[in-house]
Design an enzyme around this catalytic site. Structure first.
Site, mmCIF file in Angstrom:
data_model
loop_
_atom_site.group_PDB
_atom_site.id
_atom_site.type_symbol
_atom_site.label_atom_id
_atom_site.label_comp_id
_atom_site.label_asym_id
_atom_site.label_seq_id
_atom_site.Cartn_x
_atom_site.Cartn_y
_atom_site.Cartn_z
ATOM 1 N N GLU A 11 0.703 -0.896 0.046
ATOM 2 C CA GLU A 11 0.008 0.051 -0.003
ATOM 3 C C GLU A 11 0.711 1.236 -0.002
ATOM 4 O OE1 GLU A 11 -2.511 -0.106 3.565
ATOM 5 O OE2 GLU A 11 -2.792 -2.260 3.187
ATOM 6 N N CYS A 34 3.232 8.238 1.369
ATOM 7 C CA CYS A 34 3.653 7.342 2.175
ATOM 8 C C CYS A 34 3.885 6.003 1.570
ATOM 9 C CB CYS A 34 2.662 7.165 3.360
ATOM 10 S SG CYS A 34 2.805 5.848 4.604
ATOM 11 N N CYS A 55 5.588 -7.582 7.606
ATOM 12 C CA CYS A 55 6.552 -7.168 8.794
ATOM 13 C C CYS A 55 6.926 -8.352 9.477
ATOM 14 C CB CYS A 55 6.104 -5.971 9.566
ATOM 15 S SG CYS A 55 7.119 -5.159 10.722
ATOM 16 N N CYS A 99 4.065 -6.214 16.036
ATOM 17 C CA CYS A 99 3.163 -5.084 16.894
ATOM 18 C C CYS A 99 1.752 -5.390 17.024
ATOM 19 C CB CYS A 99 3.477 -3.803 16.606
ATOM 20 S SG CYS A 99 5.120 -3.322 16.310
ATOM 21 N N CYS A 135 -1.022 -3.675 15.412
ATOM 22 C CA CYS A 135 -0.767 -3.478 13.599
ATOM 23 C C CYS A 135 -1.203 -4.584 12.767
ATOM 24 C CB CYS A 135 0.745 -3.033 13.690
ATOM 25 S SG CYS A 135 0.850 -2.879 11.900
ATOM 26 N N GLY A 155 5.784 -2.562 6.884
ATOM 27 C CA GLY A 155 7.183 -2.987 7.007
ATOM 28 C C GLY A 155 7.953 -2.097 7.750
ATOM 29 N N GLU A 156 9.020 -2.690 8.469
ATOM 30 C CA GLU A 156 9.837 -1.922 9.154
ATOM 31 C C GLU A 156 11.293 -1.361 8.433
ATOM 32 O OE1 GLU A 156 10.291 -0.314 12.039
ATOM 33 O OE2 GLU A 156 12.452 -0.172 11.662
ATOM 34 N N SER A 159 10.026 5.924 9.745
ATOM 35 C CA SER A 159 9.635 5.857 10.994
ATOM 36 C C SER A 159 10.101 4.370 11.309
ATOM 37 C CB SER A 159 7.959 5.766 10.908
ATOM 38 O OG SER A 159 7.301 5.322 12.169
ATOM 39 N N SER A 174 8.472 4.916 16.864
ATOM 40 C CA SER A 174 7.078 4.525 17.297
ATOM 41 C C SER A 174 7.429 3.913 18.709
ATOM 42 C CB SER A 174 6.678 3.256 16.445
ATOM 43 O OG SER A 174 6.482 3.777 15.046
ATOM 44 N N LEU A 175 6.973 4.923 19.700
ATOM 45 C CA LEU A 175 7.410 4.594 21.088
ATOM 46 C C LEU A 175 6.026 3.822 21.806
ATOM 47 C CD1 LEU A 175 9.647 5.200 22.805
ATOM 48 C CD2 LEU A 175 8.932 7.431 23.318
ATOM 49 N N HIS A 176 4.848 4.548 21.802
ATOM 50 C CA HIS A 176 3.591 3.905 22.072
ATOM 51 C C HIS A 176 3.590 3.526 23.687
ATOM 52 C CE1 HIS A 176 3.057 4.216 18.012
ATOM 53 N NE2 HIS A 176 3.398 2.881 17.585
ATOM 54 N N ASN A 236 -6.078 3.098 15.591
ATOM 55 C CA ASN A 236 -6.907 2.865 14.675
ATOM 56 C C ASN A 236 -7.310 1.370 14.767
ATOM 57 O OD1 ASN A 236 -8.278 3.052 12.077
ATOM 58 N ND2 ASN A 236 -6.819 1.711 11.194
ATOM 59 N N CYS A 262 -2.247 4.016 6.044
ATOM 60 C CA CYS A 262 -0.882 3.613 5.462
ATOM 61 C C CYS A 262 -0.325 2.459 6.113
ATOM 62 C CB CYS A 262 -0.058 4.804 5.793
ATOM 63 S SG CYS A 262 1.384 4.858 4.802
HETATM 64 N N1 SAH Z 1 7.297 -0.054 10.762
HETATM 65 C C1 SAH Z 1 7.504 1.341 11.150
HETATM 66 C C2 SAH Z 1 6.871 1.903 10.075
HETATM 67 C C3 SAH Z 1 5.473 1.440 9.803
HETATM 68 S S1 SAH Z 1 4.126 1.686 10.866
HETATM 69 C C4 SAH Z 1 7.042 1.731 12.459
HETATM 70 O O1 SAH Z 1 6.623 0.810 13.294
HETATM 71 O O2 SAH Z 1 7.126 2.782 12.904
HETATM 72 C C5 SAH Z 1 3.839 3.389 10.744
HETATM 73 C C6 SAH Z 1 3.251 3.735 11.906
HETATM 74 O O3 SAH Z 1 1.771 3.598 12.025
HETATM 75 C C7 SAH Z 1 3.939 3.449 13.565
HETATM 76 O O4 SAH Z 1 4.209 4.458 14.146
HETATM 77 C C8 SAH Z 1 2.902 2.369 13.909
HETATM 78 O O5 SAH Z 1 3.137 1.951 15.395
HETATM 79 C C9 SAH Z 1 1.449 3.025 13.407
HETATM 80 N N2 SAH Z 1 0.502 2.148 13.593
HETATM 81 C C10 SAH Z 1 0.631 0.774 13.208
HETATM 82 N N3 SAH Z 1 -0.685 0.286 13.238
HETATM 83 C C11 SAH Z 1 -1.470 1.308 13.910
HETATM 84 C C12 SAH Z 1 -2.840 1.255 14.557
HETATM 85 N N4 SAH Z 1 -3.574 0.376 14.471
HETATM 86 N N5 SAH Z 1 -3.453 2.730 14.759
HETATM 87 C C13 SAH Z 1 -2.550 3.723 14.910
HETATM 88 N N6 SAH Z 1 -1.114 3.767 14.342
HETATM 89 C C14 SAH Z 1 -0.664 2.542 13.972
HETATM 90 FE FE1 SF4 Z 2 5.931 -3.749 11.527
HETATM 91 FE FE2 SF4 Z 2 5.516 -0.958 12.211
HETATM 92 FE FE3 SF4 Z 2 3.453 -2.390 12.115
HETATM 93 FE FE4 SF4 Z 2 5.168 -2.568 14.085
HETATM 94 S S1 SF4 Z 2 4.042 -1.236 13.636
HETATM 95 S S2 SF4 Z 2 4.253 -4.491 12.978
HETATM 96 S S3 SF4 Z 2 7.098 -2.307 13.090
HETATM 97 S S4 SF4 Z 2 4.868 -2.273 10.476
#
Ligand code: SAH
Ligand code: SF4
Length: 345
Positions: free
Chosen positions: A91, A104, A111, A115, A118, A158-159, A190, A213-215, A289, A332
């Protein structure tokens, strides 16, 4: 194995052309055709047939074809599902801002990081993308939208730092005058926090924006949703982020997806403020999301407001992303193919 023509930089392309007995100036012609979006040697009208044959037999040109396309009802955000030669899909999202057009892009099909919030993480890993496949997403989006892309965000599927060499190659390519000529300051990567690669990236001499991505405010909460937290503790991650700022001069952005009842208490905000104190950074709060099957839901408005107030009250720059921003995150890399197909109907 055939040579991936579009992943080569100009010097490498020149070497390939001359080593195979063609004059040096042909490299410039081929590069121009590639930049103009030629998808086969046939289209390169001003090159001789022996070079065309060489390219056809020993090289390939990556393309991303539009498999599906969705236009947001709320703004002009466009989401693409692109397919590559082997049928794998990723995507990409095109977003319009006052200051320009951003795309983006994805860096991997799936990936490995897993997480739990995700959709990409939940759908497993297929393969990494080549530099030319990342470039192809931008070119296809640019061609379809008819707009010049001014900003690139590596925040799709992806990462990026798990595909380090290809990603750095890609950034150098888009950065160069022979390609899209997009400055490092207009590129954001990211990452979920692969610490050694953050140090490596800082040394590349590419002052791109880093988003982490800290979260969560601590390892215990972070490990509940991000398996990588067990590999690289937050202390080490934040140290790497400080180093990134010291080396590149670029302020780091922290992404914080707010999940109801998981990481959105006032105590979490206070702890986060404490840990980020003194850092030159910005916190992006994103109401999570909801992804089917995760059981997570987004934090209530009152939580979002309280969280941002606590951070700002302690001198940490923070914003809650809504409308377009939340749309971006919803789109994205977060939607699985199944979901995309459903939406298309
Ligand atoms: N792998 C990288 C980049 C792709 S994910 C990363 O993790 O940073 C891009 C962003 O979307 C990251 O900050 C990720 O934590 C966030 N993300 C993933 N799933 C999400 C969701 N369900 N709601 C909000 N943000 C999300
Ligand atoms: Fe991969 Fe980023 Fe999704 Fe985590 S948030 S699974 S690192 S794409």
């Amino acid at each position: 194995m055939k040579t991936d023509l579009k992943s080569l930089n100009f010097d490498e392309l020149t070497a390939l052309i001359t080593e195979n007995g063609f004059p040096k100036f042909r490299a410039r012609q081929v590069a121009d055709w590639l930049r103009k979006g030629a998808v086969s040697a046939d289209e390169m009208r001003n090159i001789p047939s022996d070079l065309k044959n060489y390219i056809q037999n020993y090289c390939y040109i990556s393309v991303a074809t539009i498999e599906k396309k969705f236009v947001s009802r709320y703004d002009k955000t466009v989401k693409y599902l692109f397919a590559f030669a082997d049928g794998e899909c990723v995507e990409s999202v095109v977003m319009h801002y006052r200051h320009g057009t951003s795309v983006c892009i994805s860096t991997q099909v799936g990936c490995k990081m897993g997480c739990t919030f995700c959709a990409t993480g939940k759908s497993g890993f297929s393969r990494s993308l080549t530099a030319s496949e990342m470039l192809a997403q931008i070119e296809a989006a640019q061609r379809d939208s008819g707009e010049r892309i001014s900003n690139i965000v590596l925040m799709g599927m992806g990462e990026p730092l798990d595909n380090y060499d290809n990603v750095v190659r890609f950034i150098r390519l888009v950065n160069s005058e022979d390609s899209l000529n997009i400055g490092a300051r207009h590129i954001t990567l990211s990452t979920c926090g692969l610490v050694p690669k953050i140090y490596a990236l800082a040394k590349e001499g590419l002052p791109i924006n880093l988003a982490v991505s800290l979260h969560a405010p601590n390892d215990e909460i972070r490990a509940r949703t991000m398996p990588i937290a067990k590999v690289y503790p937050m202390d080490e991650l934040l140290k790497a982020c400080r180093d990134y700022f010291d080396t590149t001069g670029r302020r780091v952005t922290f992404e914080y997806a707010m999940i109801d009842g998981v990481n959105d208490s006032d105590e979490c905000a206070r702890e986060l403020a404490l840990r980020l104190g003194g850092m030159s950074c910005h916190v992006n709060l994103i109401p999570v999301n909801t992804v089917e099957g995760t059981g997570y839901s987004k934090s209530k408005l009152e939580r979002q407001q309280s969280f941002v107030n606590i951070l700002e009250g302690r001198g940490i720059a923070a914003t809650v992303r809504r409308t377009l921003g939340s749309d971006i995150n919803a789109s994205c890399g977060q939607l699985r193919r199944k979901h995309l197909k459903k939406e298309d109907k």
